[in-house]
Design a protein around this motif. Structure first.
Motif, PDB file in Angstrom:
ATOM      1  N   MET A   1       7.841  -3.333   5.079  1.00  0.00           N
ATOM      2  CA  MET A   1       7.894  -4.652   5.744  1.00  0.00           C
ATOM      3  C   MET A   1       7.525  -4.520   7.208  1.00  0.00           C
ATOM      4  O   MET A   1       7.832  -3.528   7.846  1.00  0.00           O
ATOM      5  CB  MET A   1       9.290  -5.230   5.594  1.00  0.00           C
ATOM      6  N   GLY A   2       6.888  -5.521   7.706  1.00  0.00           N
ATOM      7  CA  GLY A   2       6.339  -5.471   9.048  1.00  0.00           C
ATOM      8  C   GLY A   2       7.385  -5.247  10.120  1.00  0.00           C
ATOM      9  O   GLY A   2       8.427  -5.886  10.127  1.00  0.00           O
ATOM     10  N   GLY A   3       7.088  -4.358  11.025  1.00  0.00           N
ATOM     11  CA  GLY A   3       7.840  -4.256  12.244  1.00  0.00           C
ATOM     12  C   GLY A   3       9.197  -3.598  12.137  1.00  0.00           C
ATOM     13  O   GLY A   3       9.971  -3.619  13.076  1.00  0.00           O
ATOM     14  N   LEU A   4       9.516  -3.019  11.005  1.00  0.00           N
ATOM     15  CA  LEU A   4      10.836  -2.410  10.869  1.00  0.00           C
ATOM     16  C   LEU A   4      10.784  -0.906  11.071  1.00  0.00           C
ATOM     17  O   LEU A   4      11.707  -0.194  10.735  1.00  0.00           O
ATOM     18  CB  LEU A   4      11.414  -2.732   9.495  1.00  0.00           C
ATOM     19  N   THR A   5       9.678  -0.410  11.588  1.00  0.00           N
ATOM     20  CA  THR A   5       9.524   1.030  11.694  1.00  0.00           C
ATOM     21  C   THR A   5      10.546   1.612  12.652  1.00  0.00           C
ATOM     22  O   THR A   5      10.769   1.107  13.729  1.00  0.00           O
ATOM     23  CB  THR A   5       8.127   1.402  12.172  1.00  0.00           C
ATOM     24  N   THR A   6      11.159   2.656  12.227  1.00  0.00           N
ATOM     25  CA  THR A   6      12.138   3.331  13.071  1.00  0.00           C
ATOM     26  C   THR A   6      12.256   4.765  12.591  1.00  0.00           C
ATOM     27  O   THR A   6      11.918   5.079  11.454  1.00  0.00           O
ATOM     28  CB  THR A   6      13.484   2.616  13.012  1.00  0.00           C
ATOM     29  N   LEU A   7      12.722   5.617  13.464  1.00  0.00           N
ATOM     30  CA  LEU A   7      12.879   7.012  13.106  1.00  0.00           C
ATOM     31  C   LEU A   7      14.364   7.305  13.085  1.00  0.00           C
ATOM     32  O   LEU A   7      15.018   7.284  14.118  1.00  0.00           O
ATOM     33  CB  LEU A   7      12.155   7.883  14.133  1.00  0.00           C
TER      34      LEU A   7
ATOM     35  N   GLU B   1      -0.294  -9.484  10.850  1.00  0.00           N
ATOM     36  CA  GLU B   1       0.263 -10.404   9.864  1.00  0.00           C
ATOM     37  C   GLU B   1       0.969 -11.598  10.483  1.00  0.00           C
ATOM     38  O   GLU B   1       1.122 -12.631   9.830  1.00  0.00           O
ATOM     39  CB  GLU B   1       1.242  -9.649   8.947  1.00  0.00           C
TER      40      GLU B   1
ATOM     41  N   GLN C   1       4.877  -4.494  16.539  1.00  0.00           N
ATOM     42  CA  GLN C   1       4.138  -3.351  16.006  1.00  0.00           C
ATOM     43  C   GLN C   1       2.759  -3.868  15.566  1.00  0.00           C
ATOM     44  O   GLN C   1       2.553  -5.070  15.426  1.00  0.00           O
ATOM     45  CB  GLN C   1       4.862  -2.764  14.785  1.00  0.00           C
TER      46      GLN C   1
ATOM     47  N   ASP D   1      -9.403  -0.552  -4.261  1.00  0.00           N
ATOM     48  CA  ASP D   1      -8.483  -0.924  -3.186  1.00  0.00           C
ATOM     49  C   ASP D   1      -9.288  -1.332  -1.957  1.00  0.00           C
ATOM     50  O   ASP D   1     -10.501  -1.534  -2.052  1.00  0.00           O
ATOM     51  CB  ASP D   1      -7.454   0.175  -2.890  1.00  0.00           C
ATOM     52  N   MET D   2      -8.573  -1.471  -0.823  1.00  0.00           N
ATOM     53  CA  MET D   2      -9.258  -1.969   0.376  1.00  0.00           C
ATOM     54  C   MET D   2     -10.286  -0.986   0.899  1.00  0.00           C
ATOM     55  O   MET D   2     -11.055  -1.319   1.772  1.00  0.00           O
ATOM     56  CB  MET D   2      -8.241  -2.326   1.462  1.00  0.00           C
ATOM     57  N   ARG D   3     -10.287   0.229   0.370  1.00  0.00           N
ATOM     58  CA  ARG D   3     -11.276   1.203   0.846  1.00  0.00           C
ATOM     59  C   ARG D   3     -12.527   1.235  -0.010  1.00  0.00           C
ATOM     60  O   ARG D   3     -13.533   1.810   0.394  1.00  0.00           O
ATOM     61  CB  ARG D   3     -10.643   2.587   0.929  1.00  0.00           C
TER      62      ARG D   3
ATOM     63  N   HIS E   1      16.027   0.857  17.492  1.00  0.00           N
ATOM     64  CA  HIS E   1      16.363   1.395  16.170  1.00  0.00           C
ATOM     65  C   HIS E   1      17.567   0.663  15.577  1.00  0.00           C
ATOM     66  O   HIS E   1      17.583   0.345  14.388  1.00  0.00           O
ATOM     67  CB  HIS E   1      16.637   2.899  16.274  1.00  0.00           C
TER      68      HIS E   1
ATOM     69  N   ARG F   1     -11.058  -2.028  10.259  1.00  0.00           N
ATOM     70  CA  ARG F   1     -11.934  -1.113  10.982  1.00  0.00           C
ATOM     71  C   ARG F   1     -12.699  -1.776  12.120  1.00  0.00           C
ATOM     72  O   ARG F   1     -13.793  -2.288  11.916  1.00  0.00           O
ATOM     73  CB  ARG F   1     -12.917  -0.463  10.007  1.00  0.00           C
TER      74      ARG F   1
ATOM     75  N   PHE G   1      -7.887  -7.941   4.175  1.00  0.00           N
ATOM     76  CA  PHE G   1      -8.044  -7.662   2.746  1.00  0.00           C
ATOM     77  C   PHE G   1      -6.751  -8.088   2.051  1.00  0.00           C
ATOM     78  O   PHE G   1      -5.695  -7.477   2.237  1.00  0.00           O
ATOM     79  CB  PHE G   1      -8.308  -6.161   2.567  1.00  0.00           C
TER      80      PHE G   1
ATOM     81  N   ALA H   1      16.356  -2.570  14.348  1.00  0.00           N
ATOM     82  CA  ALA H   1      15.649  -2.443  13.070  1.00  0.00           C
ATOM     83  C   ALA H   1      16.640  -2.291  11.916  1.00  0.00           C
ATOM     84  O   ALA H   1      16.458  -2.884  10.851  1.00  0.00           O
ATOM     85  CB  ALA H   1      14.693  -1.252  13.116  1.00  0.00           C
TER      86      ALA H   1
ATOM     87  N   ASP I   1       1.258  -3.891  12.675  1.00  0.00           N
ATOM     88  CA  ASP I   1       1.227  -4.698  11.452  1.00  0.00           C
ATOM     89  C   ASP I   1       1.740  -6.114  11.720  1.00  0.00           C
ATOM     90  O   ASP I   1       1.275  -7.076  11.114  1.00  0.00           O
ATOM     91  CB  ASP I   1       1.986  -4.022  10.291  1.00  0.00           C
ATOM     92  N   GLU I   2       2.681  -6.243  12.656  1.00  0.00           N
ATOM     93  CA  GLU I   2       3.151  -7.586  13.009  1.00  0.00           C
ATOM     94  C   GLU I   2       2.050  -8.382  13.706  1.00  0.00           C
ATOM     95  O   GLU I   2       1.964  -9.594  13.556  1.00  0.00           O
ATOM     96  CB  GLU I   2       4.366  -7.495  13.936  1.00  0.00           C
TER      97      GLU I   2
END
Lengths: 297, 752
Positions: A1-7, B300, B294, A267-269, B125, B681, B665, B128, B296-297
Motif C-alpha cells: 500500500m502506498g506510502g507505508l514504507t518503513t524499516l 497514485e 513517497q 506485465d508492465m514490462r 515509522h 520510465r 499501467f 506508518a 508511489d503516493e
C-alpha cells in the motif's frame, strides 16, 4: 500500500567465520536474512516485502570476499565479492565475458561497488542479470550450513521467483566457474526500454566453443532470463548448434529454437508475445557476439 | 527616461550571469520543503484507498489513536462540510466539495491512492505503524479507467451530482461527461468538399505524470490564536493560501503560506493535497506537523495529465493549402471534473490558418487520480494528432513537410477556431529558422533511420503579479517577489529590474517571500512569470528611477525633468552621479527609496516552437534511439538565454519520455502497477542526446523588453515529431502513446 514504507528494527551481527554465520542463521528460525551488498535486501526490508529480526552481514568472512583465478583451475568467487572486482580483473574479463557483461550493467557504479553476483543469485529473480552467464559458464554453488558443506550446479539453484534450494540455516559461500577451453567465448545481453535504470524484459547468455579450425561449433550453451519462473537453459537450441558452422543462419535458427523454453508472463514490462520474440533475438545476438569474441581472441 | 525599445542594445538582458540562487543550490544549502524543521515537530502519514472505486462504510481509528507515539488521527469528519460550496480560486469557480474530497475522501473513494485518513506521530515509522491500525470498511464498486468506456451509458457513474455542461447548458441527468466543448469556424463540410486530399486518423494517449523529482511536502503550524502557517513546495503560495482557507473554512488572512525552494512542478504543484491535512493534524495535536509523500503516493495520489482519445481530419488542395479541419477529442479528467479539454480544443489547429474548422471536446470523469496541469496542458495531445495527420498529408501531396507548414502557418490576423485573432506572432519565423538550421540541412543516412518535424503552440498567459524593491546604501537593490522560482525566474526577473535601472544583475538581490510579505501574485504557471512578474519588476524599476531622479534633482536644486538618466547615470548640467553614488546619499538626504508595482497584463504572449528529431529504430526490438534533436522556438526576447535554452531542452526531454515510454499501467482492477521510477520510465541521461536549441526572437509588442513565455511550448511537439520520425524510419504510423518497444515492434511486425 502506498506510502507505508518503513524499516522496522532488527538485530545486526557480522560473524567472521562461516560456521558462526550458518549457526546464527539456523538459530533465528527463518527470522534472519543474509546481508552481502544489501542492494536488494535493504530495499526489500524498507518496502515491507521482507521482514527480519536478525540481519547477518557476511562481508567480514574472508572466504566470501575472495576472487581467485588460475587458467587451469578456473574462477573461485566469494558470494559477497562485489561486481566491480569482476570487470576490473583482466583474466576474468578474458575468460568469462558473459559474466563481465552482466556485472557491468547491474546498477550504476555505486551499486556495482556493493552488489555481488552471489547476492544476485540468492535473490533468485527470474530477471537477474548474472544468472544466465553463470548457467552458460556452468558455475557450481558451494553452500555452507550448520551440518557442513555441499555443492550443487547453478542450474539446480533457483526453483521459483525469489525461491531457491538453500535449506534453513544454509548460505552460499562461493561460486566456482570451470576453466575455459581454447576457442571459447561468451556474451550476455538484456533488453530494456531505456538505456539504464531498468530490469530486463528478457535476456540471454550464450557460450560457444569452436573446434581448432574455428569453422565448426564444438559445444554451445544458451540460457535465457526473465522469460520463465527461473533463468533457464535452452538445451535444444544449444544442442542444435553442435557440429554446425558458426553462421548468422545457424544462430538465427538457434534463436527460434531457444524461444521454445520461454514461458513468460504479461506485465508492465512486456507482453508474452514480445518476450518470446526477444528471447530469440537476444539468443541470436549473443551467439554472434560470443562468436565474434572467439574470432577476436 | 530610458524607456527601452525592443531590438535596442541591452546591457543586462541577453547576457548569462550566474543565477542568484545558484550557490545555495549547488552546495545543498537551499531550503526545500523537507528541510523545514521545528522543535517538537510531528511527522505524518496518510492512509490511502486500496480500491479504484468503493463506498466507505466505516472508519475505525481507535486502535491508531491509542498507538504509543501517536498525537493525532484525522479523517474527513475533522474537515468542515464543504457540500455545495463554490469558490473562485483565481482560475475559475471550483466545487469545494470535490477539492475537499480529493484531500480526504468523504463518502466514496474514486481512485486507488485517494487519501482517506492521516496520522501525526513522534516519528514517521510510528506514524506508518499507526496508519496500518486504522480499519476502513469498503464496499467495492465497479471501476472504469478508459475514457471511451467511461462515456458509455452503462458505465459506472462516479458522481450523482455531476451534470454535463455543454457550452453553458446543463444536462438533466448526472453523467461522467462533465463538460462538452464545441467550436465552429466556417463550414467544415464545405471545406472538405474543396479538398483534393483528406486524411483522418484516430489517436490514443496514456496517462502520464509530470515526474517532478521532489515529492509533495507540507509542514503546518496552527497556533492557539488561530493563525495557520504552512511551509510547502508549491507553484503558487497565494493559490495554496486560497485553497487551504476555503477547505478549512477559515479567513484567508489567518493563513500564511511560506513557499520553499521547489524541486519541479510542471503544473502538478498548484492543487493542494497535504497542506490542509497537515494543518488539521497540527490543530488537533497542537504541534507543527510535517507530511511528505513517497514516490508511489505521488504517482497514485496526485494529478497526472489526461489519457485521451482523439480523431483528427484535415483536408488540403493539391497545391497544399489546408481547406478544413475537424477534431473530436475526449480527455479523462480523473476522478473529479476539470481538466485541460478546453486548451486542447483551442490548440489542436492553433498553428495553422484555414477557413473551415469544427472541434468537439469531451471531458470525462473516471476512476483515476484527478488530473492536473502538465506543461502546456492539452496541447501535446492535440499536436500529436494534428501534426501526424498533417505529415501524412504532406506525404500524400509530395510536399516538403516544412513547406506545407509554411504555406499554412498562422500569422498576425489569423483567427483561431475558438475566436481570438493573433497579434504579432513568430510562427513563420520559427519555421524559417528550422528550414535554415544545420540539422534540417544535414543528410540523415543509414537503415531504419528517419527524421521528423513537428510544430507546437502554447498561449502563455499574463495573470497578476506584484513586486517591490528597496535601494540599499551600497547601490544594490533588494527585490521582493512572490513567484516561486522553478526555472530560473529569480534571475530573469532581477535582470529586467537591473536593465531598467542601468545596474548589473548581481546588484539586484531577488527574494521570493511568503504571502504576508508581498502583494498578490498568481501561480508560477502558464509560462507567465518572466513575462508578467518581469513586467512588474520593470515597473518597479521605473518607480525607483523616478524617485532617484527626484532625489538627484533635490541635490542639484533643479527640476526632475532636467535630470538626465542614461545607463544608470544621473546627470544635470555637468553634475553626474552613478546609481550607486546617488544611493549612498539617500540616507543623509531624506527618506528611503522603495519602489512597488502590481500588474495584470491582458492577453497571451503566444509561443511557437518547431522540433526536429532524427531517430533510429531497432526493428527487432521496437526500441527507438534519439540520434539528434533540435528545438527552435520564439522566445520574444530571451532575458537569460541559458534558462530559455534550459526550458527548451527540458520540455523536449519530458516530451521524449511521454512519446517513448511513460504511461500509467493499470490492471483490470484499476490498480496502477508501475508507481515507481523503475517501471514508470522517464528518460535518463543515457536516453537523450544533447538537445540543440535555436532561439528565435520576434518581440512581443505587449512587453517592454519583448518577452514571450517559453516554459511550456517545448513539450508540445516531441511526441508528434518522434512519431513522424519513426514513420520515416520504418514506415509505420504510430497513433498511440507511448510508442514503447512492445507496441512499436508489434506495429512493425504486423506491417511486414
Amino acid at each position: 500500500m502506498g506510502g507505508l514504507t518503513t524499516l522496522s528494527g532488527f538485530e545486526y551481527v557480522a560473524p567472521t567465520d562461516l560456521t558462526a554465520a550458518a549457526t546464527a542463521l539456523r538459530d533465528a528460525g527463518g527470522r534472519a536474512c543474509v546481508l552481502a551488498g544489501g542492494t536488494d535486501i535493504l530495499v526489500q526490508l524498507r518496502e515491507g516485502m521482507r521482514s527480519a529480526d536478525l540481519v547477518i552481514d557476511v562481508k567480514k568472512i574472508p572466504e566470501l570476499l575472495q576472487l581467485e583465478y588460475a587458467p587451469d583451475s578456473g574462477l573461485c568467487l566469494g558470494a559477497a565479492t562485489p561486481c566491480y572486482q569482476i570487470y576490473t580483473t583482466a583474466d576474468v574479463v578474458n575468460a568469462y565475458p558473459a559474466l563481465v557483461d552482466a556485472t557491468r550493467i547491474i546498477g550504476g557504479w555505486q551499486i556495482q561497488s556493493r552488489a555481488s553476483v552471489g547476492g544476485n543469485l540468492c535473490n533468485s529473480s527470474p530477471a537477474a542479470d548474472s544468472i544466465p552467464p553463470l548457467l552458460v559458464h556452468q558455475a557450481v554453488c558451494h553452500l555452507a550450513g550448520p551440518e557442513g558443506r555441499r555443492s550443487i550446479p547453478v542450474s539446480d539453484f533457483c526453483t521459483a521467483p525469489g525461491k531457491n534450494s538453500l535449506q534453513p540455516g544454509e548460505l552460499l559461500a562461493t561460486l566456482t566457474l570451470p576453466p575455459q577451453p581454447a576457442n571459447a567465448g561468451s556474451a550476455y545481453q538484456r533488453f530494456i526500454p531505456r538505456n539504464e535504470m531498468d530490469i530486463a524484459v528478457a535476456s540471454a547468455a550464450s557460450w560457444i566453443e569452436l573446434d581448432d579450425s574455428r569453422n565448426a561449433i564444438k559445444s554451445a550453451r544458451i540460457a535465457l532470463g526473465a522469460v520463465a519462473p527461473t533463468p533457464v537453459l535452452a538445451e535444444e537450441a544449444s544442442q542444435f548448434l553442435v557440429g554446425k558452422a558458426p553462421t548468422e543462419e545457424n544462430f538465427s535458427e538457434a534463436g527460434v529454437l531457444a524461444r521454445q523454453v520461454a514461458s513468460p508472463i504479461d506485465d508492465m514490462r512486456g507482453t508474452v508475445e514480445f518476450r518470446v520474440h526477444l528471447a530469440g533475438v537476444l539468443t541470436q545476438r549473443t551467439l554472434a557476439l560470443a562468436h565474434q569474441r572467439v574470432q577476436d581472441s | 527616461m530610458n524607456t527601452p525599445v525592443p531590438g535596442s542594445q541591452y546591457k543586462v538582458i541577453g547576457t548569462r550571469p550566474i543565477r542568484h540562487d545558484g550557490m545555495d543550490k549547488v552546495t545543498g544549502k537551499a531550503k526545500y520543503g523537507a528541510d523545514v524543521k521545528f522543535s517538537k515537530m510531528l511527522y505524518g502519514r496518510v492512509l490511502r484507498s486500496p480500491h479504484a472505486h468503493a463506498r466507505i462504510v466505516s472508519i475505525d481509528t481507535s486502535e491508531a489513536e491509542s498507538h504509543p507515539g501517536v498525537f493525532a488521527v484525522i479523517t474527513t469528519s475533522d474537515m468542515p462540510d464543504l457540500v455545495d460550496k463554490m469558490a473562485d480560486l483565481g482560475e475559475g469557480v471550483v466545487n469545494m466539495a470535490h477539492l475537499g474530497d480529493n484531500v480526504l475522501a468523504r463518502e466514496k473513494v474514486l481512485y486507488k491512492g485517494q487519501a482517506v485518513a492521516a496520522v501525526a506521530a513522534s516519528d514517521v515509522h510510528v506514524a506508518a505503524e499507526a496508519i496500518a491500525k486504522i480499519k476502513v470498511e469498503y464496499e467495492p464498486l465497479p471501476a472504469v479507467t478508459w475514457v471511451l468506456d467511461a462515456m458509455r451509458e452503462d458505465a459506472p457513474l462516479l458522481h450523482d451530482n455531476v451534470f454535463t455542461d455543454d457550452m453553458g447548458k446543463k444536462s438533466d441527468k448526472p453523467s461522467n461527461v462533465d463538460k462538452e466543448i464545441h467550436f465552429l469556424k466556417g463550414d467544415a463540410e464545405e471545406g472538405f468538399a474543396a479538398a483534393d486530399v483528406v486524411v483522418e486518423r484516430e489517436f490514443k494517449t496514456a496517462t502520464v505524470h509530470q515526474g517532478y523529482i521532489e515529492p509533495h511536502v507540507a509542514t503546518a503550524d496552527w497556533n492557539e490564536d488561530g493563525n495557520l502557517t504552512v511551509w510547502t513546495s508549491t507553484q503558487g503560495s497565494f493559490a495554496c493560501r486560497a485553497q487551504v482557507a476555503e477547505i478549512l473554512q477559515i479567513p484567508i488572512s489567518k493563513v500564511k503560506v511560506v513557499p520553499c525552494e521547489i524541486g519541479g512542478g510542471f503544473g502538478g504543484k498548484i492543487t493542494v493535497y497535504l497542506q490542509p491535512v497537515a494543518a488539521l493534524l497540527s490543530k488537533k495535536s497542537g504541534r507543527p506537523v510535517q507530511l511528505t509523500m513517497q514516490r508511489d503516493e505521488v504517482f497514485e495520489g496526485t494529478g497526472p495529465t489526461p489519457g485521451s482519445f482523439m480523431r483528427v481530419k484535415l483536408g488540403a488542395t493539391k497545391e497544399g493549402k489546408l481547406t478544413a479541419g475537424e477534431a473530436w477529442i475526449a480527455f479523462d479528467a480523473g476522478a473529479f471534473p476539470g481538466g485541460p479539454i478546453g486548451p486542447a480544443c483551442m490548440c489542436v489547429f492553433s498553428c495553422y490558418d484555414f477557413e473551415h474548422a469544427k472541434v468537439d471536446g469531451y471531458n470525462v470523469v473516471l476512476n483515476k487520480p484527478k488530473t492536473q496541469a502538465y506543461r502546456a496542458p492539452g496541447s501535446t495531445h492535440a499536436a500529436l494528432a494534428c501534426e501526424t495527420v498533417l505529415d501524412e498529408l504532406a506525404e500524400k501531396l509530395e510536399i516538403d513537410p516544412l513547406e506545407l507548414r509554411l504555406k499554412n502557418a498562422a500569422t498576425e490576423g489569423t483567427r483561431r477556431v475558438d475566436g481570438p485573432v493573433y497579434p504579432r506572432i513568430g510562427c513563420v519565423e520559427v519555421l524559417q529558422a528550422a528550414q535554415a538550421s544545420d540539422h534540417w540541412n544535414s543528410p540523415l543516412e543509414g537503415p531504419n533511420r528517419g527524421r521528423g518535424v513537428a510544430l507546437g503552440f502554447w498561449f502563455n498567459c499574463g495573470l497578476k503579479s506584484s513586486a517591490s524593491a528597496h535601494v540599499n546604501p551600497d547601490g544594490t537593490v533588494t527585490l521582493t517577489e512572490g513567484s516561486t522560482d522553478i526555472g530560473g525566474s529569480r534571475a530573469s526577473i532581477a535582470m529586467q529590474l537591473a536593465e531598467t535601472l542601468g545596474i548589473t544583475a548581481e546588484e539586484v538581490h531577488p527574494q521570493v517571500v511568503d504571502t504576508d510579505s508581498v502583494g498578490y501574485t498568481d501561480v508560477t504557471g502558464g509560462s507567465r512569470v518572466t513575462f508578467a512578474t518581469g513586467l512588474a519588476a520593470y515597473k518597479v524599476g521605473l518607480d525607483i528611477e523616478g524617485q532617484m531622479t527626484s532625489r538627484a534633482a533635490e541635490l542639484w536644486d533643479c527640476s526632475p525633468e532636467n535630470v538626465r538618466v542614461e545607463s544608470g547615470v544621473y546627470s544635470h548640467n555637468g553634475d553626474s552621479l552613478t546609481f550607486a553614488e546617488l544611493a549612498e546619499k539617500l540616507h543623509a538626504t531624506g527618506e528611503a527609496v522603495v519602489g512597488r508595482a502590481t500588474v495584470a497584463p491582458d492577453g497571451a504572449t503566444n509561443g511557437f516552437g518547431a522540433h526536429l528529431v532524427d531517430v533510429e529504430v531497432d526493428p527487432d526490438t521496437g526500441k527507438t534511439t534519439i540520434l539528434r534533436y533540435t528545438v527552435i522556438q520564439d522566445a520574444g526576447k530571451a532575458i537569460h538565454p541559458s534558462y530559455v535554452e534550459g526550458q527548451m531542452q527540458g520540455g523536449a526531454v519530458q516530451g521524449i519520455g511521454w512519446a517513448l515510454n511513460e504511461e500509467y499501467f493499470f490492471d483490470d482492477q484499476g490498480q496502477m502497477k508501475n508507481a515507481s521510477f523503475l517501471d514508470y520510465r522517464i528518460p535518463t541521461f543515457l536516453d537523450v542526446p544533447m538537445i540543440d536549441t535555436i532561439i528565435v526572437e520576434v518581440p512581443n509588442p505587449d512587453h517592454p523588453y519583448g518577452v514571450r513565455g517559453v516554459g511550456e511550448t517545448p513539450i508540445v511537439p516531441p511526441p508528434a515529431a518522434i512519431a513522424i520520425a519513426i514513420h520515416n524510419a520504418v514506415g509505420v504510423r504510430m497513433t498511440e502513446l507511448p510508442m514503447s518497444p512492445p507496441k512499436l515492434w508489434k506495429a512493425i511486425s504486423d506491417q511486414s
